[in-house]
Structure formats: C-alpha cells, structure tokens
Design a protein around this motif. Structure first.
Motif, PDB file in Angstrom:
ATOM      1  N   GLU A 133       0.807  -1.220   0.000  1.00 22.02           N
ATOM      2  CA  GLU A 133       0.000   0.000   0.000  1.00 22.02           C
ATOM      3  C   GLU A 133       0.842   1.274   0.000  1.00 22.02           C
ATOM      4  O   GLU A 133       0.451   2.280  -0.588  1.00 22.02           O
ATOM      5  CB  GLU A 133      -0.928  -0.012   1.213  1.00 22.02           C
ATOM      6  CG  GLU A 133      -1.927  -1.176   1.188  1.00 22.02           C
ATOM      7  CD  GLU A 133      -2.679  -1.331   2.488  1.00 22.02           C
ATOM      8  OE1 GLU A 133      -2.134  -0.895   3.533  1.00 22.02           O
ATOM      9  OE2 GLU A 133      -3.785  -1.870   2.467  1.00 22.02           O
ATOM     10  N   ASP A 134       2.000   1.227   0.674  1.00 21.40           N
ATOM     11  CA  ASP A 134       2.801   2.445   0.762  1.00 21.40           C
ATOM     12  C   ASP A 134       4.245   2.075   1.080  1.00 21.40           C
ATOM     13  O   ASP A 134       4.508   1.096   1.779  1.00 21.40           O
ATOM     14  CB  ASP A 134       2.245   3.364   1.854  1.00 21.40           C
ATOM     15  CG  ASP A 134       2.909   4.734   1.841  1.00 21.40           C
ATOM     16  OD1 ASP A 134       3.433   5.121   0.783  1.00 21.40           O
ATOM     17  OD2 ASP A 134       2.906   5.409   2.891  1.00 21.40           O
ATOM     18  N   LYS A 143       7.452   4.119   2.609  1.00 22.84           N
ATOM     19  CA  LYS A 143       7.865   5.375   3.240  1.00 22.84           C
ATOM     20  C   LYS A 143       9.389   5.460   3.255  1.00 22.84           C
ATOM     21  O   LYS A 143      10.057   4.602   3.837  1.00 22.84           O
ATOM     22  CB  LYS A 143       7.311   5.460   4.659  1.00 22.84           C
ATOM     23  CG  LYS A 143       5.797   5.506   4.723  1.00 22.84           C
ATOM     24  CD  LYS A 143       5.305   5.602   6.160  1.00 22.84           C
ATOM     25  CE  LYS A 143       3.777   5.642   6.212  1.00 22.84           C
ATOM     26  NZ  LYS A 143       3.280   5.716   7.613  1.00 22.84           N
TER      27      LYS A 143
END
Length: 273
Positions: A175-176, A178
């Motif tokens: 999803e992501d 970072k």
C-alpha cells in the motif's frame, strides 16, 4: 392420602435430574457460524482430532470435549515493516495480505501451530519474504515503478515459505513505501526532471515531423508545377485562353467587345461592367 405422599418424593427427585440434563445438553451443543469451521479437542483422547472439520451449523459434542471454532473464509491482515533496500537504506513498507486456512486441514493447522497460528506462522513468513524481496531494489524502484513486481515476488516468497503448512496466501498488496524525507524529495525532483526532459524531447520530435511534412509538401508542389510547365505549349495556352474568353462572353453580367488580337494572338476584351 398415602399414595400422594409416595408420589411427591419422585417429583422432587426428577427436577434436579432434568436440570442436570439441560445443563449437559447446553454444554454439548455448539453452533459454527458463517465462514467458520470447527475441530474437536478430545480431553480424554489425543487432543485435537485432525480427521474431521465441522462446517457451519448446529453440532452436538460430548460434554467432556471442546469445539474450537475458527474463521476459514478469506481474511486479511495489515502490517508495517522496517526493511532495508539494496543499498542499505531503511524503508517502511505498509502492506496487506489476504489468506485463508485450508478447511480440511484446520485440525492439523491448530495442532501444529496452535490457535494463534497467524502470529506463529503467517507474520514471520511475511516479514521474511518482505525483507528478501525489498532488499533487491533501490529506494527509487520501491517508490515508483516496481510496485506490482514487488507484490508478486513477495507473494511467491510467502507461498514457498508456507508450503505444506495448511495455510494459503491469496494476494499481497503493497500500500505504501515510506522513505526518509530527504531521499523522497531527491527522487521526486529526479522524476520531475525526467518528465520535463521527455516533454521537451516530444516537442522536438513533433516540430521535426512538422518541418519534414512541410518540406515534403513543398517538394510535391514543385514537382507538380515542373511537370505542368513542361506539358504546357503555346498552342495549349492559346486554346485555354480562347475557352476562357468564350465562357466570359456568355456571362449575362458582362459586355464584351473584341478588337483585333494581342501579341500572343489572344483576343483583347474591353467594356466589362
């Protein structure tokens, strides 16, 4: 009266028996809900019975045994993992994984990994797969273009790690990703510069194609004029002029006076109105 005194003790004894039977019946009944499965823990036997998984509905179990009920439909868990990229930079990956226990082997799964098999089995497999896959890529690849490939590779790794463990992984979603702020900003600047470079290159190619088109059109017109000029003789030009003069003389909006001829042999037209 003696007969009544003899019956009352029987009724008094029957009530506790009925109560005990009701309690035993209540403890012996189990309802397995939608999307769930159940396995029997045999207290006086060998523990988890791995031979049978009970499906949805109402079941009667011996009061000295216990029915363990777990979800067997597709489920998902989400997690954030700290992993290292190929150049040693620490990144945080947010992901979700969809999985489901094998219904027929639910007893074997619980017997070998316990009731909390997600923590014992699934979490370590996901973390190991994510570290292995993410460690192959640079931060830029993780941030931009490699997301779909990474998801499939993690799924493949998890599937290998869970082979024969009675748990099936259906899908992995990253999803992501970072990155540290400085690295993220540097990547975004680079991507912006690459995009601007591609746009400029596109404009140059478009302008070049337009110029080539103009040159081709001009060459075509020049060649057409050359062929036309080569085919025109004085006789043809004179005939064309006569045809044009005749058409002009037939016009109702003109008055034509023809006097002699010009140097080229064409009539001289005067008096147009």
């Amino acid at each position: 009266m003696a007969q009544r005194q003899f019956e009352f003790p029987k009724v008094g004894l029957l009530i506790p028996v009925v109560v005990v039977l009701l309690i035993l019946f209540a403890k012996s009944t189990v309802t397995v809900g939608p999307g769930e499965g159940g396995v029997i823990f045999e207290t006086l036997g060998e523990g988890i019975n791995t031979e049978k998984t009970y499906g949805e509905g109402f079941h009667i179990v011996a009061p000295w045994n216990k029915m363990i009920v777990r979800k067997v439909r597709q489920q998902s868990i989400s997690d954030e993992m700290n992993v290292l990229s190929v150049n040693g930079l620490e990144v945080k990956v947010n992901g979700t994984i969809w999985y489901e226990p094998e219904f027929e082997n639910l007893g074997s799964l619980i017997k070998t990994k316990g009731e909390d098999y997600e923590r014992e089995l699934l979490d370590p497999a996901i973390n190991a797969a994510a570290r292995s896959v993410v460690g192959r890529y640079t931060p830029e690849q993780l941030y931009s273009s490699k997301r779909d490939v990474i998801e499939q590779e993690i799924l493949d790794e998890v599937t290998k790690l869970l082979e024969g463990q009675f748990l099936t992984v259906k899908r992995v979603l990253v999803e992501d990703v970072k990155l540290p702020p400085t690295i993220k900003q540097a990547i975004e600047r680079k991507l912006k510069q690459e995009q601007e470079s591609l746009e400029y290159e596109f404009r140059l190619v478009t302008a070049q194609k337009e110029a080539e088109k103009v040159i081709i059109d001009a060459k075509g017109k020049a060649e057409s004029n050359r062929i036309l000029s080569a085919s025109l003789t004085d006789k043809i030009l004179q005939d064309k002029g006569i045809e044009a003069t005749v058409k002009l003389s037939e016009s109702p909006n003109s008055k034509i006076i023809v006097i002699g001829s010009g140097d080229s042999g064409m009539p001289i037209i005067l008096g147009n109105q």
